[in-house]
Motif scaffolding. Structure first.
Motif, mmCIF file in Angstrom:
data_model
loop_
_atom_site.group_PDB
_atom_site.id
_atom_site.type_symbol
_atom_site.label_atom_id
_atom_site.label_comp_id
_atom_site.label_asym_id
_atom_site.label_seq_id
_atom_site.Cartn_x
_atom_site.Cartn_y
_atom_site.Cartn_z
ATOM 1 N N VAL A 160 44.391 43.896 23.085
ATOM 2 C CA VAL A 160 44.800 44.140 21.889
ATOM 3 C C VAL A 160 46.510 43.639 21.664
ATOM 4 C CG1 VAL A 160 45.030 45.873 19.792
ATOM 5 C CG2 VAL A 160 42.961 45.804 21.007
ATOM 6 N N ALA A 161 46.916 44.323 22.566
ATOM 7 C CA ALA A 161 48.511 43.993 22.503
ATOM 8 C C ALA A 161 48.837 42.734 22.893
ATOM 9 C CB ALA A 161 49.069 44.801 23.729
ATOM 10 N N GLU A 162 47.951 41.968 23.755
ATOM 11 C CA GLU A 162 48.398 40.614 24.063
ATOM 12 C C GLU A 162 47.760 39.666 22.886
ATOM 13 O OE1 GLU A 162 45.779 39.633 27.290
ATOM 14 O OE2 GLU A 162 47.202 40.798 28.815
ATOM 15 N N MET A 163 46.655 40.008 22.072
ATOM 16 C CA MET A 163 46.554 39.303 20.693
ATOM 17 C C MET A 163 47.634 39.367 19.665
ATOM 18 S SD MET A 163 42.544 40.441 20.411
ATOM 19 C CE MET A 163 42.091 39.517 18.999
ATOM 20 N N HIS A 164 47.903 40.683 19.706
ATOM 21 C CA HIS A 164 49.219 40.961 18.822
ATOM 22 C C HIS A 164 50.365 40.214 18.804
ATOM 23 C CE1 HIS A 164 51.880 44.125 16.364
ATOM 24 N NE2 HIS A 164 51.733 43.108 15.703
ATOM 25 N N GLU A 165 50.652 40.026 20.204
ATOM 26 C CA GLU A 165 51.872 39.315 20.627
ATOM 27 C C GLU A 165 51.659 37.892 20.443
ATOM 28 O OE1 GLU A 165 55.621 38.105 22.002
ATOM 29 O OE2 GLU A 165 54.859 39.965 20.916
ATOM 30 N N ALA A 166 50.442 37.290 20.614
ATOM 31 C CA ALA A 166 49.992 36.022 20.509
ATOM 32 C C ALA A 166 50.079 35.504 18.972
ATOM 33 C CB ALA A 166 48.600 35.506 21.144
ATOM 34 N N VAL A 167 49.437 36.204 18.192
ATOM 35 C CA VAL A 167 49.618 35.908 16.554
ATOM 36 C C VAL A 167 51.077 35.873 16.217
ATOM 37 C CG1 VAL A 167 49.307 36.899 14.356
ATOM 38 C CG2 VAL A 167 47.341 36.850 16.019
ATOM 39 N N ARG A 168 51.897 36.804 16.712
ATOM 40 C CA ARG A 168 53.391 36.451 16.539
ATOM 41 C C ARG A 168 54.075 35.327 16.915
ATOM 42 N NH1 ARG A 168 58.093 36.630 18.398
ATOM 43 N NH2 ARG A 168 57.612 37.356 20.595
ATOM 44 N N GLU A 169 53.585 34.839 18.177
ATOM 45 C CA GLU A 169 54.151 33.613 18.552
ATOM 46 C C GLU A 169 53.593 32.523 17.891
ATOM 47 O OE1 GLU A 169 53.189 33.827 22.929
ATOM 48 O OE2 GLU A 169 54.929 35.368 23.413
ATOM 49 N N MET A 170 52.259 32.664 17.667
ATOM 50 C CA MET A 170 51.657 31.456 16.648
ATOM 51 C C MET A 170 52.390 31.280 15.225
ATOM 52 S SD MET A 170 47.617 31.954 17.265
ATOM 53 C CE MET A 170 46.989 30.674 16.544
ATOM 54 N N ALA A 212 50.309 29.775 22.638
ATOM 55 C CA ALA A 212 50.088 30.884 21.860
ATOM 56 C C ALA A 212 48.572 31.368 21.488
ATOM 57 C CB ALA A 212 50.846 31.180 20.638
ATOM 58 N N ASP A 213 48.120 30.124 21.164
ATOM 59 C CA ASP A 213 46.381 30.029 20.843
ATOM 60 C C ASP A 213 45.618 30.347 21.937
ATOM 61 O OD1 ASP A 213 44.171 29.664 19.442
ATOM 62 O OD2 ASP A 213 44.373 27.252 19.626
ATOM 63 N N ILE A 214 45.957 29.788 23.064
ATOM 64 C CA ILE A 214 45.295 29.946 24.271
ATOM 65 C C ILE A 214 45.146 31.538 24.681
ATOM 66 C CG2 ILE A 214 45.155 29.719 26.809
ATOM 67 C CD1 ILE A 214 45.884 26.648 25.961
ATOM 68 N N ALA A 215 46.677 32.015 24.653
ATOM 69 C CA ALA A 215 46.806 33.405 24.893
ATOM 70 C C ALA A 215 46.074 34.238 23.918
ATOM 71 C CB ALA A 215 48.388 33.635 25.017
ATOM 72 N N ASP A 259 49.492 27.169 8.253
ATOM 73 C CA ASP A 259 49.551 28.697 8.087
ATOM 74 C C ASP A 259 48.088 29.061 7.880
ATOM 75 O OD1 ASP A 259 50.741 30.835 6.417
ATOM 76 O OD2 ASP A 259 49.207 30.425 5.001
ATOM 77 N N ALA A 260 46.963 28.282 7.368
ATOM 78 C CA ALA A 260 45.736 28.658 7.459
ATOM 79 C C ALA A 260 45.174 28.989 8.840
ATOM 80 C CB ALA A 260 44.838 27.725 6.719
ATOM 81 N N GLU A 272 45.160 35.774 12.258
ATOM 82 C CA GLU A 272 45.749 37.224 12.172
ATOM 83 C C GLU A 272 44.473 38.084 11.462
ATOM 84 O OE1 GLU A 272 49.996 36.197 10.619
ATOM 85 O OE2 GLU A 272 48.459 36.090 9.138
ATOM 86 N N ASP A 273 43.440 37.502 10.732
ATOM 87 C CA ASP A 273 42.339 38.068 10.113
ATOM 88 C C ASP A 273 41.407 38.594 11.311
ATOM 89 O OD1 ASP A 273 43.366 37.960 7.724
ATOM 90 O OD2 ASP A 273 42.055 36.258 7.199
ATOM 91 N N LEU A 274 41.308 37.700 12.126
ATOM 92 C CA LEU A 274 40.454 37.895 13.369
ATOM 93 C C LEU A 274 41.137 39.208 14.257
ATOM 94 C CD1 LEU A 274 38.081 37.469 15.575
ATOM 95 C CD2 LEU A 274 39.310 35.575 16.436
ATOM 96 N N PHE A 275 42.184 39.143 14.321
ATOM 97 C CA PHE A 275 42.850 40.195 15.105
ATOM 98 C C PHE A 275 42.674 41.466 14.416
ATOM 99 C CE2 PHE A 275 46.888 42.634 15.209
ATOM 100 C CZ PHE A 275 46.675 43.446 16.433
ATOM 101 N N ALA A 276 42.838 41.488 12.926
ATOM 102 C CA ALA A 276 42.682 42.727 12.430
ATOM 103 C C ALA A 276 41.481 43.173 12.456
ATOM 104 C CB ALA A 276 43.225 42.390 10.966
ATOM 105 N N ALA A 277 40.505 42.507 12.300
ATOM 106 C CA ALA A 277 38.960 42.669 12.338
ATOM 107 C C ALA A 277 38.682 43.640 13.719
ATOM 108 C CB ALA A 277 38.066 41.722 12.360
#
Length: 252
Positions: A134-144, A157-160, A204-205, A211-216
């Motif tokens: 979960v932490a890795e996903m959060h960081e990857a979204v920020r980098e994206m 970032a997408d791969i991460a 942006d989309a 971001e929505d996938l991460f939140a879910a």
């Protein structure tokens, strides 16, 4: 023998071929690697020591080590003791890399496989929410978000992000399989990210979908996570293959 007894053999199954000695030795060593008795960076016993341990010849021990080296579980160098390596999906990634770069048809097949695979990953990740993933996903979204308009940064970032999603399942085998499909994701992500007609709205989309996938997943909503995976593939990857199709047509 009674007349009504058929000539059919009583036992129809054939005996299994006995395992090759090298296979037996390599499997025993691999088991020690997977269960943690041998950890990445550890030196393995010498060929002579392995031969004595298993009661086999040195050539058999050498072949066992060659098998393990061939699948990336150990690293060998002439004149040096073999060392254990980190267990990853790299060998599979190389195979998929050759495949997806060979033709558009193979890339489409591989991405279809990835879609099916990640549908299950998203559901399990939402159920388990392993902290590291979960932490890795959060960081990857920020980098994206920071990498919008910069394909080199965005692709990594997408791969991460997707590797983090696999990590969030808490399943080692799933993580390895996801690592093995990095080549597939890289090819698709590069096609999508480097489109000449990609607008700021498109960038942006894509970030919003992640971001929505991460939140879910963070919120434990498996159904929503699966829905977002489907949207991701419908939008991002379809656009990628439109570009690839144009390229394929140009080559015809």
């Amino acid at each position: 023998m009674p007349d009504n007894v058929s000539d059919k053999p009583l036992f129809s199954a054939k005996l299994l071929t006995p395992p090759r000695l090298a296979d037996t030795v390599s499997e025993a060593i691999a088991t020690a690697l997977f269960d943690g008795r041998i950890t990445p960076g550890d030196e393995l016993p010498s060929e002579g020591e392995i031969a004595r341990e298993f009661g086999v010849s040195k050539p058999i021990a050498r072949e066992a080590l060659r098998q393990l080296s061939g699948v990336g579980l150990i690293q060998t160098q002439r004149g040096k003791v073999a060392r254990a390596t980190a267990i990853t999906g790299e060998p599979l990634d190389r195979i998929y890399g050759y495949a997806v770069r060979s033709s558009l048809a193979r890339l489409r097949e591989a991405n279809e496989m990835r879609h099916l695979f990640e549908t299950g990953i998203a559901r399990l990740a939402a159920e388990r929410r392993a902290e590291k993933g979960v932490a890795e996903m959060h960081e990857a979204v920020r980098e994206m978000r920071e990498g919008v308009g910069k394909p080199e940064i965005f692709i990594e970032a997408d791969i991460a992000f997707h590797l983090g999603m696999a990590e969030a399942t808490g399943n080692t085998m799933i993580r390895m399989q996801a690592e093995g499909m990095r080549s597939v994701q890289r090819e698709v992500s590069e096609l999508f990210s480097r489109r000449s007609n990609r607008s700021p709205t498109d960038w942006d989309a894509t970030v919003v979908r992640h971001e929505d996938l991460f939140a879910a997943i963070r919120d434990g909503d498996g159904a929503k996570a699966v829905e977002m995976i489907d949207r991701h593939y419908e939008a991002a990857d379809i656009a990628s293959f439109e570009v690839a199709g144009d390229m394929d047509g140009d080559d015809a």
